[in-house]
Every structure is written in C-alpha cells, then in structure tokens.
Design a protein around this motif. Sequence first.
Motif, short mmCIF file in Angstrom:
data_model
loop_
_atom_site.label_atom_id
_atom_site.label_comp_id
_atom_site.label_asym_id
_atom_site.label_seq_id
_atom_site.Cartn_x
_atom_site.Cartn_y
_atom_site.Cartn_z
N VAL A 279 0.89 -1.17 0.00
CA VAL A 279 0.00 0.00 0.00
C VAL A 279 0.92 1.22 0.00
O VAL A 279 1.44 1.61 1.04
CB VAL A 279 -0.91 0.01 1.25
N ARG A 280 1.14 1.79 -1.18
CA ARG A 280 2.16 2.84 -1.27
C ARG A 280 1.76 4.08 -0.50
O ARG A 280 2.59 4.73 0.12
CB ARG A 280 2.42 3.17 -2.74
N GLY A 281 0.47 4.43 -0.55
CA GLY A 281 0.04 5.66 0.12
C GLY A 281 0.08 6.83 -0.84
O GLY A 281 0.28 6.66 -2.05
N ASP B 235 -8.69 4.26 -14.90
CA ASP B 235 -7.25 4.26 -14.69
C ASP B 235 -6.80 5.71 -14.81
O ASP B 235 -7.52 6.56 -15.35
CB ASP B 235 -6.54 3.36 -15.70
N TRP B 236 -5.60 6.01 -14.28
CA TRP B 236 -5.16 7.41 -14.16
C TRP B 236 -5.00 8.07 -15.53
O TRP B 236 -4.23 7.59 -16.36
CB TRP B 236 -3.88 7.46 -13.32
N MET B 237 -5.78 9.10 -15.78
CA MET B 237 -5.78 9.84 -17.04
C MET B 237 -6.41 9.05 -18.19
O MET B 237 -6.18 9.35 -19.35
CB MET B 237 -4.36 10.26 -17.46
N GLY C 267 7.02 0.51 -11.93
CA GLY C 267 5.76 1.17 -12.28
C GLY C 267 4.96 1.52 -11.05
O GLY C 267 5.50 1.66 -9.95
N SER C 268 3.65 1.64 -11.24
CA SER C 268 2.81 2.13 -10.15
C SER C 268 2.73 1.16 -8.99
O SER C 268 2.35 1.54 -7.89
CB SER C 268 1.41 2.45 -10.67
N ALA C 269 3.10 -0.10 -9.21
CA ALA C 269 3.07 -1.07 -8.10
C ALA C 269 4.26 -0.88 -7.16
O ALA C 269 4.27 -1.42 -6.07
CB ALA C 269 3.08 -2.48 -8.65
N SER D 6 8.34 -4.06 -16.08
CA SER D 6 7.75 -2.83 -15.57
C SER D 6 6.45 -2.51 -16.29
O SER D 6 6.25 -2.91 -17.43
CB SER D 6 8.73 -1.67 -15.80
N GLU D 7 5.64 -1.75 -15.61
CA GLU D 7 4.53 -1.09 -16.26
C GLU D 7 5.08 -0.11 -17.30
O GLU D 7 6.18 0.41 -17.14
CB GLU D 7 3.75 -0.31 -15.19
N SER D 8 4.29 0.15 -18.31
CA SER D 8 4.51 1.19 -19.31
C SER D 8 5.36 0.78 -20.52
O SER D 8 5.39 1.49 -21.51
CB SER D 8 4.97 2.51 -18.69
N GLY E 299 4.84 -6.52 -20.21
CA GLY E 299 5.62 -5.79 -19.21
C GLY E 299 5.06 -5.93 -17.81
O GLY E 299 5.79 -5.89 -16.82
N ARG E 300 3.75 -6.09 -17.70
CA ARG E 300 3.14 -6.18 -16.38
C ARG E 300 2.80 -7.61 -15.98
O ARG E 300 2.05 -7.82 -15.04
CB ARG E 300 1.87 -5.31 -16.33
N ASN E 301 3.38 -8.58 -16.69
CA ASN E 301 3.10 -9.97 -16.31
C ASN E 301 3.45 -10.21 -14.85
O ASN E 301 2.81 -11.00 -14.17
CB ASN E 301 3.86 -10.94 -17.20
N VAL F 220 -14.04 -1.32 -9.32
CA VAL F 220 -13.34 -1.92 -10.46
C VAL F 220 -12.69 -0.78 -11.22
O VAL F 220 -13.28 0.31 -11.34
CB VAL F 220 -14.34 -2.67 -11.39
N MET F 221 -11.47 -0.99 -11.72
CA MET F 221 -10.80 0.06 -12.50
C MET F 221 -10.94 -0.22 -13.99
O MET F 221 -10.62 -1.31 -14.46
CB MET F 221 -9.32 0.14 -12.14
N ALA F 222 -11.42 0.79 -14.73
CA ALA F 222 -11.53 0.67 -16.19
C ALA F 222 -10.17 0.99 -16.81
O ALA F 222 -9.51 1.94 -16.43
CB ALA F 222 -12.59 1.63 -16.72
N ALA F 223 -9.80 0.18 -17.80
CA ALA F 223 -8.46 0.21 -18.37
C ALA F 223 -8.26 1.34 -19.38
O ALA F 223 -9.20 2.00 -19.78
CB ALA F 223 -8.18 -1.13 -19.04
N TYR F 224 -6.99 1.50 -19.79
CA TYR F 224 -6.63 2.51 -20.80
C TYR F 224 -7.05 2.10 -22.21
O TYR F 224 -7.38 2.94 -23.04
CB TYR F 224 -5.10 2.66 -20.84
N ASN F 225 -6.96 0.78 -22.49
CA ASN F 225 -7.11 0.32 -23.87
C ASN F 225 -8.57 0.29 -24.30
O ASN F 225 -9.47 0.53 -23.49
CB ASN F 225 -6.53 -1.10 -23.98
C1 BGC Z 1 -1.76 2.10 -13.63
C2 BGC Z 1 -2.71 1.65 -12.54
C3 BGC Z 1 -2.47 2.43 -11.29
C4 BGC Z 1 -2.61 3.92 -11.59
C5 BGC Z 1 -2.38 4.79 -10.39
C6 BGC Z 1 -1.76 3.61 -13.80
O1 BGC Z 1 -0.72 4.02 -14.62
O2 BGC Z 1 -2.10 1.48 -14.85
O3 BGC Z 1 -2.53 0.27 -12.29
O4 BGC Z 1 -3.36 2.03 -10.28
O5 BGC Z 1 -1.66 4.27 -12.58
O6 BGC Z 1 -1.05 4.80 -10.04
#
Ligand code: BGC
Length: 831
Positions: free
Chosen positions: A61-63, A237-239, A363-365, A584-586, A124-126, A201-206
């Motif tokens: 939990v990054r905060g 999802d963010w943006m 990435g964000s994790a 990594s993410e991205s 990348g996010r496997n 639930v988070m909706a994805a970018y794609n």
């Molecule tokens: C990621 C999400 C993450 C969000 C907030 C996005 O780039 O895809 O998994 O929760 O950023 O950091």
Amino acid sequence: MNHNPSTGLLPVDESDLAARLSKLSLEQKAALLTGADAWNVPGCPDIGLAPMLLSDGPNGVRGERFNDERDPALLLPNLAALAATWDPQLLFRAGELLGEEARRKRVHVLLGPTVNIQRALTGGRNFENLSEDPLLTARLGRAYVEGVQSRGVAACPKHFVANDSETERFSYDVRVDERTLREIYLAPFEEATVVGGAATVMAAYNAVRGQTMTENAPLVEGVLKGEWAFDGVVLSDWMATRSTEGAALGGLDLAMPGPVGPYGAALVAAVCEGRVPEKTVDDKVLRLLRLAARVGALDTGTAQAHGPVPPPPRAAAAQIRDLTTRTFVLLRNEGLLPLRADTLRNVALIGPAAVSPAYQGGGSASLTAARLSEPRHALRAALPAQAELTVHRGVRSRANLDPLPAAHTRNPDSGEPGARLDYLDADGQVLLTENRHSLSLSWIGFPGVPVLPPQTTALRLRTTITAPRRGPHTFSVTGTGGLVLDIGGTQSLRADSAAREGVEDVMRRTPDHRVTVELDGSDTDITLTLNVALVDSPVQFIEMTLGHDDSPSTEDEEFSTAVEAARHADAVILMLGTSDDIESESFDRPTVRLPGRQDELAAAVLKANPDTVVVVNASSPVVMDWAEQASSLLWTFFGGQEYGAALADVLLGAAEPTGRLTASFPRKAGDAPVPDAVPVDGILTYDEGLLIGHRAYDALNTDPLFPFGHGTGYTPWTYLSAALPPDARSALTEGDDSSVRVRLRNTGDRPGHEVVQIYAEGAEGDGQAPPRQLVGFAVAQAAPGRTAEVDVLLTPRSLSRYTRGGWEFPDTPRRLHIGHSSRDLALTVDL
Ligand code: BGC
C-alpha cells in the motif's frame, strides 16, 4: 446486491444513501465524480461524506506519496509470485495484511489485485498479473479481494478488461471473440465482483472492439453493471477518461485523478443540454456513497485525520517471510538442495542479483519498503560460523549504476545518513529544504496537482560520502533536465537529459551519465543540481538519481574472479535476474533473456562447478539455454521485503519452496503461443482464441522448458487414487458444486506440500476447446510417508463453455486428468 456476507465492509442502508443524494445540487453531484487530487476522492461535509483515499496496489500500500522513502510501506512479493502458492488461503491472508496496512495508511481503496492475464511472453506487467490461466487467476484474485475487504477496505480489481500488454497501452484496441473474452479475460473480473464482492473496479486505458474501456457501454454497463449486477464504483485508470458524454453514458463513475478532468462543469453542461440524463449522474453518486458507506467514510468527520502514520508492524515481517518461502518454485533439484549447512566451509555467492537484488517490479506497483532483507546478509546470518561466504558480482545486469546507498553518506547539515535536498527558485533562493534518505528521488504531477512547490526551478542534493574506499569511484547521474554534479569541489560533470513526455514514458529509465574520480579515502562533499525541465504534458514526472560504483575491477576481471571462486567453493549459489528495467509497467519486456552477460556467466560457473544452485530473481519466464545443466534451479520472483531471509530459509532447508509455476516456460521465445503483443495499426488481435499458455503448448504439442503447474518442492509425491462422488455429473448439470477426492502419499523424508491439479479434456464436439484446461486445484500437506486426502472443488462454471449468449454445461462425458503439473498427470477419472 452482490454483497459478499463474509466481507468486512460495512452494511449499506440504501434509503439513507438516497436521502443524502437528494440533498445535493447537480453541481455538487458532478464535483464528487472527479478526484480531488492525485489520490483522493472529494468529500462533501453537507451530507457527511468524508474524502476517500485511493492507493496502489497490488503488492503493498504505497500511500499518497509517490515512491517517497519518508513514507515506507510493507512490501510483499509481486502478485505473480503470490500466485505461485496456488493457495487461495494464502492470498486471502496476504489480502488481510494489505487491508490492515491500508488502514494504517488511512487508505479506503486499495488499487488491486491486477487480474489481467499473462497473455504475451513479453508482457511488461506480467509480474503484476497472477497467471496465464483464467481459473487460477480468478480464484486467487477473488481470495485477495476477500482478504482486503475483510479488513473494511475496498479492493479494486484492475484493469477492466483485456489490458494484457503495454505496447501502445493507452490506445490499442483489442479484437477478441466473445467466447474467449468471457472464458479467459472477463472470468477473473466476474469472480472478483460477483463472488468476491469487490466494491470497485478500475476501467483500463485500452479499447476493446473499437471502444475505449472508460466509454465501453457494452462491457461496463452491459456486462459488469448489467449482467453481473455490480453495484460498486467503476473508476478510471489514471488519465484514462477521454470524454464527458462518452464516459458518462459508457458507465464510468469516477474519473481519476483530479481536480482537472472531463467531468465537473462539463458534466453539468451535458446534463443541462440533455446529452446525459441526470439519473445517470445520480446513479454514479449513489455508487460513490455506497462505497463510502462500505468503507466507513460516511459521518466520520474527516476520514483523513492528520498526524503521523505509525510505522508498519514488525510482526508482519514474520508473516511475509513465511509467505515468501511459499512462493519460490524449485524447477530442478538433483539433490543439492537443501544445502547441508554443517558440511559447508567455503560458500561462493555469485551473480548480479547477489549484490543488487530486485525486490519488486517497476511502475505504479512499486513503493519504498520500510526494510529490505538482503540475501547476502541473511545468508551470512543463517550459515554456521565455520562457513566462509564470499560474494562476487561477476557481471552487471542493470544498464545504470545503483543509487549511492544512504548508509555510505551523511547529510552535511543534520549529520544523518542521506542528503539535504533544497528546492530552489530562479534566483537560487532556497524555497524549501528536506532531509532525504534516498539518493534516487522522483515526483509525479497531474493536471491541477503541481509536481513541485510553486516557483521551483531547480533541485539541489547535497551529501557527504563518508570514508570512501581509496581509489577510483564512478559516479553517475540521471534526471529530467540539466544536471550538474560537483565532487569535492574539483571534479564536475554536466549533462542534459530529456524531460519525460507524458505518462507513457514515465517509468522508462534513461541511460546515466558517468564520471570516474580518484578518492583518497577522506570524506568528500558532493552536490547534484537538477535544473528542472518541464514538458507540455498533462502528466509531469521529475526524477534525479546519484549513482555510484567503487568496484576497482573491470567486468572481465569480475567475471574471471567469480568463475575462479566457483571452482574452489564447496557450495556455489549463483543469483541471476532481471529488474524493474526489464519488468515494468509502461513498456513490454525488451528482452526475454537475462540481461547483460548473465547467460555467459551461468554457463561458465556451471562448467567450473556443476554443484551450483542457480537462483533466479525474476518474475516472467526467461529463456535459459543452460537450465538443464543446473542441478538445482530455484525461481524466486521479486521477493519483497523479506526476500533474503526467505531465501536463506529455503536454501538451508528451514522452509520448503512450495511454489508451482503459474506460467509456462518456453525453450525459446518462438515457442510461446503469443511471443509478443505489438498492435498493428492500433489493433491487437487475440486470434489465438482460447489457446493461451499451457493450453496452447498442449494443442500445438510444444515441449515447454518447464510446464505450467511445475515445481518439485522438497518431497516427492505418489498419486494413489482419484474418485468422483456417484452423483457428480448430475450435481454439476444441475448447477451444484462437486469435488474429486484425491489420495496421494508424501514419499519423502520431510513434511511437505503438494498442489493437486485437475485438468479436463475438451467436451466432445467442442472444436474450439483446448485439449486440456485447468478445472480445479488444492493444496495437500502430509508428514513423511503419510497419505493426504484432498477434495478438489469442481464448479459447474469451471466445466462450462460460453456459447450462444450464455454458459452451457456440456452434456457429454468428460475425462479429468489429475496430478502434479499440466504435463505430469498420473490419474484419470471420467465424469
Ligand atoms: C496504472 C494503474 C495504477 C494507476 C495509479 C496507472 O498508470 O495502470 O494500475 O493504479 O496508474 O497509479
């Protein structure tokens, strides 16, 4: 309502929510549907609604602070590692721990689990996704959700849906047939919401089938909220929110982050002009209020009570350590492991991961852990005193130098380890000063959330390197903008690095700039100044790192020293791996081999000393030509904060590595059913259909290096019998669960764990079905020589197919194969 009775979320009084909603003006309602800032959802004191805090997720939990060492957190092994336990109970406990950690950090919604599928080998996010298999992903993802929510914190399965790779991640459009979408990609979300009761639930970018997921009415309104009756919040999802009307009508409730975004005043206008019905907005606000009721953010005053957050509990470390040993997968073992500590005199610990291990992916994790157990220190502590332990890097695995460790530095003002950081304005005046412990710093800003304090144009990091080794030292810098490095007032380096253009680039590392200097052993002052370059982009990312290396040798010299050490050691532990540069993410993985000269090192060390234990510190499968020469090969993922201690436990036999693979390992990249995922003209076609992962290896008769489900542990097992209750078929046909009773014996000489796996052959006449698919699993345990008996759950769904707009349980006999892995199935029963 799909409210899971076992959840720790609070009950909801719908009439109370309706009464609160009725007090709000349209403007107030619209204002609630965009983040207040990067991580908070706005509150509304008029109706007793406190702000709610959202945080990544999923292995900690990054905060609120982005990778800030002053706000550390518990760090669990990455999600793919947790999945390797194949144990829903352990995922539930991990979830509980994260739920407690979220409470400590005043977080209401934990942004996880990631339940996309490990589809392409290069994804990348496997490392963040649980597995290549839908049933395993669904069961484990749901257990995580239930664990988090048992602590009164909402979970957020992400990213809905088909967000399985990173190349062109904001825009690719997935084309997938209905059956595949339902059975593989939607299934984990369905289980997490319908059964697990996930509150968001988070909706994805794609996009999927031409519609971006934040506007995808058929899937969000139709399937998630309609068919599955999901009554929680769909957040972006963010943006990821691209439009006002499209998102509002497409089912998106909450646009993140804020305060700037496509909702707000534009949503008010859309309602006033009749483009969006007000009842659509009402439904979104009701969902938000329902979430607030569930996580205790109604009538609580300010839920974000300020004041210092207590440190993470020490007791959690023991739990994480135990959990981590359960994630390691022993891929090969010809008797070397566990090491017999009392016989060891001279142990060589070799490899780049021995010197700078990877504790997490990128990435964000990622987050700053409160503590990190380093393998070399943990091994030293665990080995008997008479065993000498030498450490040799051999080769480098990362492109950039590691950050200068705070322990070797002193803040020139406070005298504490670390550095003094000054925020400077254009005249060089200090606007703000901080004591920092990390020499690698980053900041992220979103529209309306400034990345740095106003007026800041430069950042200055000052530190003293204490009693450096006499001789050559290489310093490196990276940063977003112009960099000036001053070492001891005599040496300097100037470099320019590009600012990162938007979110897509944020997590990519830029190559570092280096200078080598001679130090005479006395304390040396270092100043690194970054003249911040901002870009015209909605997302601002700023980074500065001071790297360091004081190895007096060249890589060739290090290589030879390591191989010599291997030759003369009576035990060799070779630690290879990837890092957040690769996983990594991205971005998708640039290589599916171990980076740098690690394969060469492996071959040389194995030749010099065949009795080498190879430990791989990576998550996603890599191609390992030398694997069959290794007598012992242990796959350890990104081990989280207790990595070292858990590794010592396993290597020396205090714990069994009980993990099993949740992804198939190919012999060569081309053997993977989906080697990569590069969109063509923006389109990503899932034309492999149902044949991904182990299903494809079976269908194509490809021999994997290590099959899905594989892992040997420390005890062999013999499968004795499997039996179905006489009414199994009729029960399943009628929609009831059934089970297979499996008996197996631990034929080893220590207590052990085994993951019993059941695969069903495709139903007769179902041309699309894979030859075999996973339909059930359970963890068995037994003392040496004893027999274990487990009932492996079979659900009607696991044996059904999606056809003609619904789920159908095939009315034909099925053969079930039962055993140790997807390629080692000793027993069969007919259903
Ligand atoms: C990621 C999400 C993450 C969000 C907030 C996005 O780039 O895809 O998994 O929760 O950023 O950091």
